[in-house]
Design a protein around this motif. Structure first.
Motif, PDB file in Angstrom:
ATOM      1  N   GLU A 109     -66.731  20.797  13.429  1.00  0.00           N
ATOM      2  CA  GLU A 109     -65.354  20.474  13.042  1.00  0.00           C
ATOM      3  C   GLU A 109     -64.672  19.629  14.115  1.00  0.00           C
ATOM      4  O   GLU A 109     -63.898  18.713  13.798  1.00  0.00           O
ATOM      5  N   LEU A 110     -64.943  19.922  15.372  1.00  0.00           N
ATOM      6  CA  LEU A 110     -64.374  19.110  16.453  1.00  0.00           C
ATOM      7  C   LEU A 110     -64.911  17.681  16.400  1.00  0.00           C
ATOM      8  O   LEU A 110     -64.180  16.727  16.704  1.00  0.00           O
ATOM      9  N   GLY A 115     -63.835  12.095  14.936  1.00  0.00           N
ATOM     10  CA  GLY A 115     -64.110  10.958  14.055  1.00  0.00           C
ATOM     11  C   GLY A 115     -62.986  10.674  13.081  1.00  0.00           C
ATOM     12  O   GLY A 115     -63.128   9.811  12.204  1.00  0.00           O
ATOM     13  N   GLU A 116     -61.870  11.410  13.215  1.00  0.00           N
ATOM     14  CA  GLU A 116     -60.668  11.218  12.418  1.00  0.00           C
ATOM     15  C   GLU A 116     -60.892  11.479  10.931  1.00  0.00           C
ATOM     16  O   GLU A 116     -60.173  10.946  10.079  1.00  0.00           O
ATOM     17  N   SER A 117     -61.892  12.310  10.613  1.00  0.00           N
ATOM     18  CA  SER A 117     -62.083  12.702   9.217  1.00  0.00           C
ATOM     19  C   SER A 117     -61.469  14.067   8.938  1.00  0.00           C
ATOM     20  O   SER A 117     -61.498  14.546   7.791  1.00  0.00           O
ATOM     21  N   LEU A 118     -60.902  14.693   9.959  1.00  0.00           N
ATOM     22  CA  LEU A 118     -60.220  15.975   9.815  1.00  0.00           C
ATOM     23  C   LEU A 118     -59.031  16.003  10.757  1.00  0.00           C
ATOM     24  O   LEU A 118     -59.166  15.683  11.946  1.00  0.00           O
ATOM     25  N   ALA A 119     -57.866  16.367  10.239  1.00  0.00           N
ATOM     26  CA  ALA A 119     -56.660  16.451  11.072  1.00  0.00           C
ATOM     27  C   ALA A 119     -56.724  17.715  11.912  1.00  0.00           C
ATOM     28  O   ALA A 119     -57.029  18.799  11.404  1.00  0.00           O
ATOM     29  N   TYR A 120     -56.416  17.580  13.200  1.00  0.00           N
ATOM     30  CA  TYR A 120     -56.513  18.738  14.080  1.00  0.00           C
ATOM     31  C   TYR A 120     -55.494  19.813  13.695  1.00  0.00           C
ATOM     32  O   TYR A 120     -55.738  21.010  13.882  1.00  0.00           O
ATOM     33  N   GLU A 125     -54.514  25.342  12.156  1.00  0.00           N
ATOM     34  CA  GLU A 125     -53.826  26.299  11.288  1.00  0.00           C
ATOM     35  C   GLU A 125     -54.824  27.263  10.658  1.00  0.00           C
ATOM     36  O   GLU A 125     -54.596  28.479  10.605  1.00  0.00           O
ATOM     37  N   HIS A 126     -55.940  26.732  10.170  1.00  0.00           N
ATOM     38  CA  HIS A 126     -56.970  27.582   9.572  1.00  0.00           C
ATOM     39  C   HIS A 126     -57.586  28.506  10.629  1.00  0.00           C
ATOM     40  O   HIS A 126     -57.792  29.705  10.371  1.00  0.00           O
ATOM     41  N   PHE A 127     -57.868  27.954  11.793  1.00  0.00           N
ATOM     42  CA  PHE A 127     -58.491  28.736  12.860  1.00  0.00           C
ATOM     43  C   PHE A 127     -57.597  29.902  13.261  1.00  0.00           C
ATOM     44  O   PHE A 127     -58.080  31.034  13.438  1.00  0.00           O
ATOM     45  N   LEU A 132     -58.726  33.642  14.175  1.00  0.00           N
ATOM     46  CA  LEU A 132     -58.395  34.247  15.464  1.00  0.00           C
ATOM     47  C   LEU A 132     -57.334  35.326  15.356  1.00  0.00           C
ATOM     48  O   LEU A 132     -57.467  36.404  15.954  1.00  0.00           O
ATOM     49  N   SER A 133     -56.257  35.077  14.619  1.00  0.00           N
ATOM     50  CA  SER A 133     -55.172  36.060  14.533  1.00  0.00           C
ATOM     51  C   SER A 133     -55.643  37.397  13.966  1.00  0.00           C
ATOM     52  O   SER A 133     -55.358  38.452  14.537  1.00  0.00           O
ATOM     53  N   PRO A 134     -56.401  37.424  12.843  1.00  0.00           N
ATOM     54  CA  PRO A 134     -56.889  38.715  12.342  1.00  0.00           C
ATOM     55  C   PRO A 134     -57.822  39.416  13.336  1.00  0.00           C
ATOM     56  O   PRO A 134     -57.817  40.647  13.440  1.00  0.00           O
ATOM     57  N   THR A 135     -58.605  38.621  14.064  1.00  0.00           N
ATOM     58  CA  THR A 135     -59.514  39.212  15.048  1.00  0.00           C
ATOM     59  C   THR A 135     -58.736  39.858  16.184  1.00  0.00           C
ATOM     60  O   THR A 135     -59.041  40.981  16.614  1.00  0.00           O
TER      61      THR A 135
END
Length: 218
Positions: A109-110, A115-120, A125-127, A132-135
Motif C-alpha cells: 500500500e505504501l 506511485g500516487e495510485s492511492l491517497a495517503y 483512515e482505514h488503518f 490500529l484503533s480496535p487493536t
C-alpha cells in the motif's frame, strides 16, 4: 468386491496377536536458529522489508537487546529473555500488526501511495479506524510472563523494567547474558542465591547487516 487370499479368516470382534513388532524411536530435530543472512532470506520470502531496511532491522533487534550473537563460528542469533517477553506481549495484544502478511500488505500500500495510485489520507483512515484503533482498545498494559519448560514452576516476567525469574516466591533479576536455553534448574537456583553466573565467550561486535542481500524490486 475383491478378496485377498493371503489374509486370515477372522470374525468381527476377534482379537489378533501380533507376530512381530518393530519399535522405532525418532526425534524431530529443532528448527535451526537464524543467522543474519537466513533471517534476511526469511524476510524476503515473507515480502517484509526492503534491501534498504534490512540492516536497520537487524541493528534494532541487537541494539534493543532482543537478540544476541551466540558463541561459535555459526554466527547464530539467540533470542534473549527481553526479546521473548516483548514478542509474547505483542503476539497476545497486537496479533494483527505482528502478522507478516499485514506488514507485507502495508508495504504494498505504501508503494501505491508513492506511485500516487492511492491517497495517503484514505489509507491512514482505514488503518486507524479498521485496524490500529480496535487493536489498541483491546490491549492491556499488564506485563507478560512466560514459563520455563526446563524449570518446573518457574516463570519469567518483567519487574522494575528487567526480565525477572519468579520461583518459590522469590523474584530475582536474570543476568543479561543468561539466555532462555541456558536456564536449567541448577542455574535457576544459582540465580536465586545471587551467585555469579559466568559469561560465555560471545561475539560483541554489533550487527553490520547481511553480506550482499539479494536485491528485489522496491
Amino acid at each position: 468386491m475383491l478378496f485377498r487370499s493371503d489374509l486370515p479368516d477372522v470374525q468381527a470382534g476377534a482379537q489378533a496377536l501380533a507376530g512381530e513388532a518393530d519399535v522405532q524411536t525418532r526425534k524431530t530435530p529443532a528448527p535451526r536458529r537464524f543467522t543474519e543472512a537466513s533471517l534476511v532470506q526469511a524476510l524476503e520470502r515473507a515480502e517484509v522489508g526492503r534491501p534498504s531496511t534490512y540492516i536497520s532491522i537487524l541493528a534494532t533487534l541487537a541494539d534493543r537487546g532482543y537478540v544476541r550473537m551466540l558463541p561459535g563460528e555459526a554466527r547464530q542469533l539467540g533470542v534473549t529473555f527481553l526479546g521473548l517477553l516483548v514478542s509474547t506481549y505483542l503476539e497476545q495484544h497486537f496479533p494483527l500488526v505482528t502478522d507478516t502478511r499485514f506488514t507485507a500488505d502495508m508495504e504494498r500500500e505504501l508503494d501505491r501511495i508513492a506511485g500516487e495510485s492511492l491517497a495517503y489520507e484514505t489509507y491512514l483512515e482505514h488503518f486507524w479506524t479498521q485496524q490500529l484503533s480496535p487493536t489498541l482498545s483491546g490491549a492491556t498494559s499488564a506485563p507478560p510472563t512466560v514459563e520455563v519448560p526446563r524449570v518446573p514452576g518457574a516463570l519469567v516476567g518483567i519487574r522494575d523494567g528487567l526480565p525477572t525469574l519468579k520461583l518459590d516466591g522469590q523474584y530475582v533479576p536474570i543476568p543479561d547474558h543468561v539466555m532462555p536455553d541456558d536456564l536449567t534448574p541448577d542455574l535457576a537456583r544459582k540465580i536465586l542465591r545471587g551467585e555469579a553466573i559466568p559469561k560465555k565467550t560471545a561475539r560483541t561486535k554489533k550487527s553490520e547487516g547481511p553480506a550482499n542481500p539479494r536485491k528485489r524490486k522496491t
